[in-house]
Design an enzyme around this catalytic site. Structure first.
Site, short mmCIF file in Angstrom:
data_model
loop_
_atom_site.label_atom_id
_atom_site.label_comp_id
_atom_site.label_asym_id
_atom_site.label_seq_id
_atom_site.Cartn_x
_atom_site.Cartn_y
_atom_site.Cartn_z
N SER A 80 16.44 10.25 -14.43
CA SER A 80 14.66 11.46 -14.03
C SER A 80 15.51 12.90 -13.83
CB SER A 80 14.14 11.24 -13.09
OG SER A 80 12.50 12.00 -13.45
N ASP A 321 11.80 18.40 -16.63
CA ASP A 321 13.19 17.41 -15.99
C ASP A 321 13.82 16.52 -16.87
OD1 ASP A 321 11.80 15.76 -16.85
OD2 ASP A 321 11.84 14.46 -14.59
N ASP A 323 14.42 13.52 -17.79
CA ASP A 323 14.17 12.50 -18.90
C ASP A 323 12.52 13.17 -18.75
OD1 ASP A 323 12.52 12.67 -16.51
OD2 ASP A 323 12.55 10.25 -16.99
N ASP A 325 9.58 14.07 -18.33
CA ASP A 325 7.95 13.62 -18.17
C ASP A 325 7.89 15.10 -16.98
OD1 ASP A 325 8.97 12.81 -15.68
OD2 ASP A 325 8.84 10.93 -15.69
N GLU A 419 1.12 15.36 -9.57
CA GLU A 419 1.80 15.70 -8.44
C GLU A 419 2.60 17.29 -8.74
OE1 GLU A 419 3.44 11.90 -7.08
OE2 GLU A 419 4.25 11.82 -8.85
N ALA A 420 2.18 17.59 -7.81
CA ALA A 420 2.73 18.82 -7.25
C ALA A 420 4.48 19.57 -8.37
CB ALA A 420 3.43 18.88 -5.67
N ASN A 421 5.14 17.79 -8.06
CA ASN A 421 6.64 17.82 -8.99
C ASN A 421 5.95 18.15 -10.61
OD1 ASN A 421 5.72 15.49 -9.83
ND2 ASN A 421 6.81 14.84 -8.52
#
Length: 525
Positions: A80, A321, A323, A325, A419-421
């Site tokens: 990832s 990112d 990969d 996702d 999520e924040a990411n």
């Protein structure tokens, strides 16, 4: 066109124990590893430490398929957002989502078996379970049919690790479908659609890479066309969407996707932005000073390695990112100041849009239960906005995709989680599908420009467009862009919905990360 997957037929029966033992012994557990652990997204370590795990997980994936009576499962080879030297794997269950928690324990036990003798005992136990649990799918006590889908990211060590998985799964008698280089959400999509009997009827079955592109592109085009009723035109600031591919798999897949965009555009689909993709594999180091993880954690713009990046507008940008996702959005204003729109901002935008459309059909808002799942990392301002302005339900779950995904399924008919990411999706349950079917029957024959009818057309395509198995940067990017287009917003308008509370995330190295994870600790600076 995307290349077709390679299908490897397995042995008619598993290899004899001595040959399986030899395969396991050829890749022993490194002495430097005391215990492999299965995190929220699978095994993830420095690549040279993984051959042992990959051989055993190839065997394990075959047995997991057998335990489900021959339903197809998947194994994605990726680390990832981690740096290039790392690698790992994520196991996809037959519904396309993450591996069942009860089976994570079996995976960890097999990965950590000290010798091949111990591993064979576990393999025999799982084999007996599979044959006993599904007697109708077994013949003469043999294992049921087994099918394992395999995908990998662009890391240089992914192909040899994939070869180990394929060899081990075939040694158990499984058929292996090798999809080559794909994004993580694509692999999950293939598995979900391969098990068509588990797929909601509202979603067309598309099992291959071309189908993956087509189903999202067509849904996206339908969303955009609903804006034509009001003569909606794309704003100049959103006419070109610049995509930072993190020097990973997302960039080349976007280019393949664009060919379908171009075809749709030539057929009269208005509102399509010009996509300008940067940071391809080989342009720079994977995830290094670029990509969603860097942008979100550091709150800085990505390094743009691609030579054609010179002179591009930075008013409408997104970062994947490695990969593909995760996705976050960002822009630079007239003064050159950087602005980040992370997963919290995406959750607010998406949930408010869906609830607005639902209320056009069901003004009382009683037919479908909507809500957002967040973690302790969510910015407090987003939580307050969701509760007080969007007026939606908010549930806080343990940190980790598998926990928020499960909570969204459990609590809501339409569950939004980001999520924040930037990892997230929208899950649509059976009650939502029934609601759409009922609304379709009631509104049949009404004018197409009727607002409820427009809302129905928008909502009906969302389950197909939004990946139902896992967070998907490409899918989420298209959803956000469509919502901005339909609302006539640019990123600055979206960013002004609420002001983030000041925050900063950082990694802290500890002696025993597993102990800290067990405690569920987090630090807020």
């Amino acid at each position: 066109m995307p290349a077709s997957p390679i299908i490897y037929k397995g042995n008619s029966t598993p290899l004899p124990d001595r040959e399986l033992a030899a395969l396991i012994d050829a890749h022993p557990k490194p002495s430097s590893i005391s215990q492999y652990s299965y995190g929220t997204a699978g095994f993830r370590y420095e690549a040279s430490l993984l051959p042992c795990v990959f051989v055993r997980m190839g065997i394990f994936a075959a047995l997991r398929s057998a335990s489900l009576g021959g339903e197809e499962v998947g194994l994605m080879i990726t680390a990832s957002h981690n740096p290039e030297p790392d690698n790992g794997m994520k196991i996809a269950d037959s519904h396309g989502g993450m591996l069942d928690a009860a089976w994570e324990k079996h995976a960890v036990s097999l990965a950590n078996a000290p010798t091949s003798k111990h591993a064979l005992i576990l393999i025999k136990t799982l084999s007996d379970y599979a044959t006993g649990y599904h007697p109708s799918t077994t013949v003469d006590g043999k294992l049921p049919k087994m099918v394992v889908h395999v995908g990998r990211d662009t890391r240089s060590h992914s192909p040899p690790l994939a070869a180990l998985v394929i060899r081990a799964a075939r040694a158990m008698g499984a058929t292996v479908i090798d999809h080559g280089e794909v994004s993580t959400p694509m692999l999950h999509h293939f598995v979900m659609h391969a098990n068509g009997h588990l797929l909601p009827s509202i979603i067309p079955q598309r099992c291959n890479e071309s189908g993956y592109y087509e189903i999202m592109a067509m849904s996206y085009a339908i969303l955009l066309r609903t804006g034509a009723v009001s003569g909606r035109k794309r704003l100049p600031t959103t006419s070109k969407l610049v995509i930072d591919g993190a020097c990973g798999i997302g960039a080349p897949k976007i280019n393949k996707f664009q060919r379908i965009f171009a075809k749709l555009g030539s057929e009269g689909c208005k509102g399509l932005p010009l996509l300008h993709t940067l940071n391809f594999p080989g342009d720079g180091p994977l995830n290094d000073n670029c990509g969603a993880e860097f942008v979100q954690k550091q709150q800085l713009p990505p390094n743009l390695y691609t030579k054609s990046a010179r002179g591009i507008s930075k008013r409408y940008m997104t970062s994947f990112d490695g990969d593909a996702d995760r996705v976050v959005f960002h822009y630079e204003d007239e003064t050159g100041k950087f602005h980040l729109l992370d997963g919290d901002k995406i959750a607010v935008l998406v949930s408010s849009f869906i609830q607005e459309e639902l209320r056009c059909i069901d003004p009382e808002g009683r037919a479908v239960k909507c809500g957002v799942v967040q973690t302790a990392y969510a910015n407090g301002s987003s939580t307050l906005y969701l509760k007080n302005v969007v007026k939606t339900n908010v549930v806080i779950a343990k940190t980790g995709v598998k926990f928020v995904h499960a909570a969204a399924h459990h609590h809501f008919d339409v569950g939004v989680y980001f999520e924040a990411n930037g990892h997230g999706t929208v899950l649509f349950g059976p009650n939502f599908c029934d609601f759409i079917a009922g609304a379709d029957a009631r509104l049949r024959g009404t004018p197409r420009h009727n607002r409820a009818n427009i809302a129905l057309r928008r909502l009906r395509v969302l389950p197909a467009m939004v990946n139902q198995s896992v967070g998907d940067a490409m899918s989420d990017m298209l959803l956000v862009d469509a919502i901005l287009f339909l609302r006539g917003w640019d990123l600055s308008t979206w960013a002004k919905l609420y002001a983030d509370m000041p925050s900063k995330q950082a990694k802290v190295k500890v002696a025993d990360s597993e102990f800290v994870a067990m405690l569920g600790c987090y630090i807020i600076f």
